[in-house]
Design a protein around this motif. Structure first.
Motif, short mmCIF file in Angstrom:
data_model
loop_
_atom_site.label_atom_id
_atom_site.label_comp_id
_atom_site.label_asym_id
_atom_site.label_seq_id
_atom_site.Cartn_x
_atom_site.Cartn_y
_atom_site.Cartn_z
N LYS A 1 0.82 -1.20 0.00
CA LYS A 1 0.00 0.00 0.00
C LYS A 1 0.86 1.26 0.00
O LYS A 1 0.54 2.25 -0.63
CB LYS A 1 -0.96 -0.01 1.18
N PHE B 1 0.70 4.34 -2.75
CA PHE B 1 0.50 5.75 -2.49
C PHE B 1 1.66 6.58 -3.03
O PHE B 1 1.47 7.67 -3.55
CB PHE B 1 0.31 6.00 -1.00
N THR C 1 1.21 6.75 -6.82
CA THR C 1 0.10 7.58 -7.25
C THR C 1 0.40 9.05 -6.98
O THR C 1 -0.01 9.91 -7.74
CB THR C 1 -1.18 7.15 -6.53
N ALA D 1 -2.61 -1.02 -8.44
CA ALA D 1 -3.03 -0.98 -7.04
C ALA D 1 -2.12 -1.82 -6.16
O ALA D 1 -2.27 -1.81 -4.93
CB ALA D 1 -4.47 -1.48 -6.91
N PHE E 1 -5.21 2.08 -10.03
CA PHE E 1 -5.59 2.86 -8.85
C PHE E 1 -5.20 4.33 -9.00
O PHE E 1 -4.07 4.65 -9.38
CB PHE E 1 -4.87 2.26 -7.64
N LYS F 1 -5.07 7.55 -6.47
CA LYS F 1 -5.14 7.95 -5.07
C LYS F 1 -5.88 9.26 -4.91
O LYS F 1 -5.62 10.23 -5.62
CB LYS F 1 -3.74 8.08 -4.48
N PRO G 1 -7.91 9.85 0.79
CA PRO G 1 -7.34 8.72 0.04
C PRO G 1 -7.67 7.37 0.62
O PRO G 1 -7.66 6.36 -0.10
CB PRO G 1 -5.83 8.99 0.10
N GLU G 2 -7.99 7.33 1.90
CA GLU G 2 -8.30 6.04 2.53
C GLU G 2 -9.68 5.52 2.12
O GLU G 2 -9.97 4.32 2.25
CB GLU G 2 -8.22 6.15 4.05
N VAL H 1 -12.31 4.49 -0.72
CA VAL H 1 -12.09 3.97 -2.07
C VAL H 1 -13.42 3.66 -2.76
O VAL H 1 -14.28 2.97 -2.20
CB VAL H 1 -11.22 2.70 -2.02
N THR I 1 -7.63 16.01 -9.35
CA THR I 1 -7.58 14.67 -8.78
C THR I 1 -8.82 14.45 -7.91
O THR I 1 -9.17 15.33 -7.11
CB THR I 1 -6.32 14.48 -7.93
N SER J 1 -10.16 7.97 -3.40
CA SER J 1 -9.41 7.09 -4.29
C SER J 1 -10.37 6.28 -5.16
O SER J 1 -11.52 6.03 -4.80
CB SER J 1 -8.53 6.15 -3.48
N PHE K 1 -7.74 -2.95 -0.50
CA PHE K 1 -8.09 -1.85 0.40
C PHE K 1 -9.27 -2.30 1.26
O PHE K 1 -10.16 -2.99 0.76
CB PHE K 1 -8.45 -0.59 -0.41
#
Length: 334
Positions: A3, A7, A10, A81, A109, A111, A116-117, A119, A167, A171, A196
């Motif tokens: 992970k 990140f 991304t 991802a 993926f 971000k 971002p956490e 999804v 952006t 995510s 995730f």
């Protein structure tokens, strides 16, 4: 560790684009309009060609299809991802019945910039049923080259927004599932082994067959069946309706959303494995037709104008989910 790699990768994607701008100031229709009938036609003719041998799970044609998807995401500068150059979530042979070989989901993926956490998963299945004993190829143009190329075009639209500095706040995981035709196996493996956490997965928009016109809508390419939008989240259903009214004005047909519908489509595509885990879902579907699972499901029979409109609706719905201030509330979980 994976992970962290995701990140970092991304972040570099965002860094390669324009300076980050306030996504609330973006016009999502600008990016939706990059999803065109001509682009979709070109992609479907490739993905549903004899070269991919009917994309049967675990077989060479499916492996070629997975490589094609990987190359498209790399072309859009959308990272894996999983980190590095590995876009394949391996699904072991033990998950399948009979002689089916190991296979892989394809995972890319973006971000989120603010949350971002959290999804959003946009999914399709890219496998089909292969070839018959006489060597006839089941091209699966509608089932589900239409949905999978829709996801690819949606991913490209988001990548264009990122390059312009917009952006998404949350995510986005682009999940192309294998083994749907073997019993929703790829999506089951994902939800059993999520990249995730499912508790941070805000919704799943699943696209399975969106390129044809069914007999009940003959002469009307301005419709789509929605299934599941109101099953777990009132907000998701309302958001979906509002996005459609604002941008697309498709006829949203809920015939197959009826609990008493004998087809039980709610339980028959990859979104269901997310719904079982209390993740709100929408299943986008064009209905049944005479070429379902036959060698006659070919690219020349796809209505590319309809496919484009439907993919745009999914993109715009995803945009709203990813960028709204609060995550969707699950108010109907069992």
């Amino acid at each position: 560790m994976k992970k962290l790699l995701v990140f970092a990768l991304t972040a570099s994607l965002v860094g390669c684009g324009a300076h980050q701008k306030d996504v609330d100031n973006a016009d999502p229709m600008k990016y939706a309009e990059t999803i065109t009938p001509s682009d979709l036609k070109e992609r479907v003719y490739i993905f549903a060609s004899d070269e991919f041998e009917g994309r049967e799970t675990g077989e060479p044609g499916q492996k070629k299809a997975a490589e094609y998807l990987k190359e498209q995401y790399k072309k859009f500068d959308i990272p894996s991802a999983l980190g590095g150059d590995d876009y394949f979530q391996e699904v072991p042979k033990s998950y399948f019945r009979g002689d089916t070989k190991a296979s892989e989901n394809v995972v890319a993926f973006i971000k989120g910039s603010e949350k971002p956490e959290e999804v959003l998963v946009i999914s399709s299945h890219y496998d089909h049923v292969g070839m018959d004993k006489d060597g006839n190829v089941f091209n699966g143009a509608d089932d589900d080259a239409s949905g999978t190329m829709g996801v690819v075009e949606i991913a490209q639209a988001f990548s264009e927004a990122v390059k312009d500095g917009y952006t998404p706040k949350r995510s986005i995981l682009f999940l192309n599932n294998t083994g749907e035709e073997k019993g929703l196996v790829g999506s089951k493996f994902y939800t059993d082994n999520p990249i995730f956490p499912l508790e941070e997965t805000v919704a799943n928009l699943n696209i399975d067959m969106i390129g044809r016109i069914d007999p009940d809508h003959e002469g009307n390419d301005n419709y789509i069946y929605l299934i599941g939008s109101d099953k777990l989240s009132t907000e998701l259903h309302e958001l979906s309706e509002e996005v459609n009214s604002k941008y697309m004005n498709l006829d949203l047909d809920y015939t197959y959303n009826d609990e008493n519908d004998p087809n039980r489509f709610y339980y028959r595509s990859d979104h269901y494995n997310f719904a079982k885990n209390n993740v709100p879902v929408i299943f986008y579907f064009n209905g049944v037709h005479a070429d379902y699972h036959k060698i006659t499901d070919t690219p020349d029979k796809i209505n590319y104008d309809a496919l484009s409109k439907r993919a745009r609706l999914v993109f715009l719905t995803a945009w709203e989910i990813a960028n709204r201030d609060e995550r969707l509330v699950v108010d109907k979980a069992e």
